[in-house]
Design a protein around this motif. Structure first.
Motif, PDB file in Angstrom:
ATOM      1  N   LYS A   9     -87.277 -44.359 -55.986  1.00 33.52           N
ATOM      2  CA  LYS A   9     -88.638 -44.072 -56.441  1.00 33.52           C
ATOM      3  C   LYS A   9     -89.619 -45.017 -55.751  1.00 33.52           C
ATOM      4  N   GLU A  13     -92.661 -43.883 -53.288  1.00 31.82           N
ATOM      5  CA  GLU A  13     -94.045 -44.266 -53.551  1.00 31.82           C
ATOM      6  C   GLU A  13     -94.620 -45.105 -52.406  1.00 31.82           C
ATOM      7  N   ARG A  32     -94.996 -34.957 -50.530  1.00 34.91           N
ATOM      8  CA  ARG A  32     -95.212 -34.485 -51.901  1.00 34.91           C
ATOM      9  C   ARG A  32     -94.494 -33.160 -52.145  1.00 34.91           C
ATOM     10  N   SER A  36     -91.992 -34.015 -54.821  1.00 31.66           N
ATOM     11  CA  SER A  36     -92.588 -33.689 -56.119  1.00 31.66           C
ATOM     12  C   SER A  36     -92.422 -32.223 -56.497  1.00 31.66           C
ATOM     13  N   PHE A 134     -85.990 -35.877 -55.098  1.00 30.45           N
ATOM     14  CA  PHE A 134     -86.520 -34.916 -56.063  1.00 30.45           C
ATOM     15  C   PHE A 134     -85.392 -34.372 -56.940  1.00 30.45           C
ATOM     16  N   TRP A 137     -84.356 -36.915 -59.437  1.00 25.92           N
ATOM     17  CA  TRP A 137     -85.410 -37.067 -60.433  1.00 25.92           C
ATOM     18  C   TRP A 137     -85.407 -35.879 -61.397  1.00 25.92           C
TER      19      TRP A 137
END
Length: 170
Positions: A9, A13, A32, A36, A134, A137
């Motif tokens: 993570k 970031e 992204r 994401s 991703f 997550w």
């Protein structure tokens, strides 16, 4: 041979922050979309303005397998702002400076260069590693959601304690 690397993570970031710092909006949005939205690398380069406006991407894996990936409004507006700034009103979102489709290898190379600038080894940070982030997550979020659901269910429905412990009817 494919790498099984998954970025953390903090690394993800750091990549986003560095892309913003460098003004590399295309690479930022590619990251992204991978990290994401959960689009696979081959689907990121094929993302179209029309899909973004519709708010979903239909990804076909085989003749029988299709997955619908929703594009949240916050991502829609960010991608559409990028497209507007680049004069893109239809077709592929990710393009080269000459206007042709941004190829997977070029996207991968831009992410590897960005990773090197923040100290992430190139063998660890390729498109697949960001997508794997991703997936990791998402699975953790689903697990937490499931556990939260189970806890709420347990509060509402629990078998009576020892004093009222009757099976009845079985």
């Amino acid at each position: 041979m494919r790498s099984s690397a998954v970025i953390s993570k903090d690394e993800y970031e750091a990549l986003l922050a560095r892309a913003i710092e460098l003004g590399s909006w295309r690479t930022y949005l590619a990251l992204r979309c991978l990290g994401s939205l959960g689009l696979k690398p081959k689907d990121v380069v094929h993302l179209t303005v029309e899909q973004v406006v519709a708010g979903e991407v239909l990804v076909t894996y085989s003749e029988r397998s299709t997955n619908r990936i929703e594009i949240p409004e916050i991502m829609q507006s960010e991608i559409l702002r990028y497209c507007e700034s680049q004069g893109i009103d239809k077709g592929f979102v990710f393009r080269t400076s000459e206007g042709s489709m941004f190829l997977f290898q070029a996207m991968n190379n831009s992410i590897v260069r960005l990773a090197a600038s923040v100290g992430i080894p190139s063998n660890k940070c390729r498109c697949g590693a960001v997508y794997a982030y991703f997936e990791q997550w998402r699975k953790e979020a689903e697990r937490r959601s499931f556990l939260d659901h189970m806890a709420l269910e347990q509060e509402r429905f629990s078998w009576p304690g020892p004093e009222g412990d009757e099976v009845g009817g079985l």
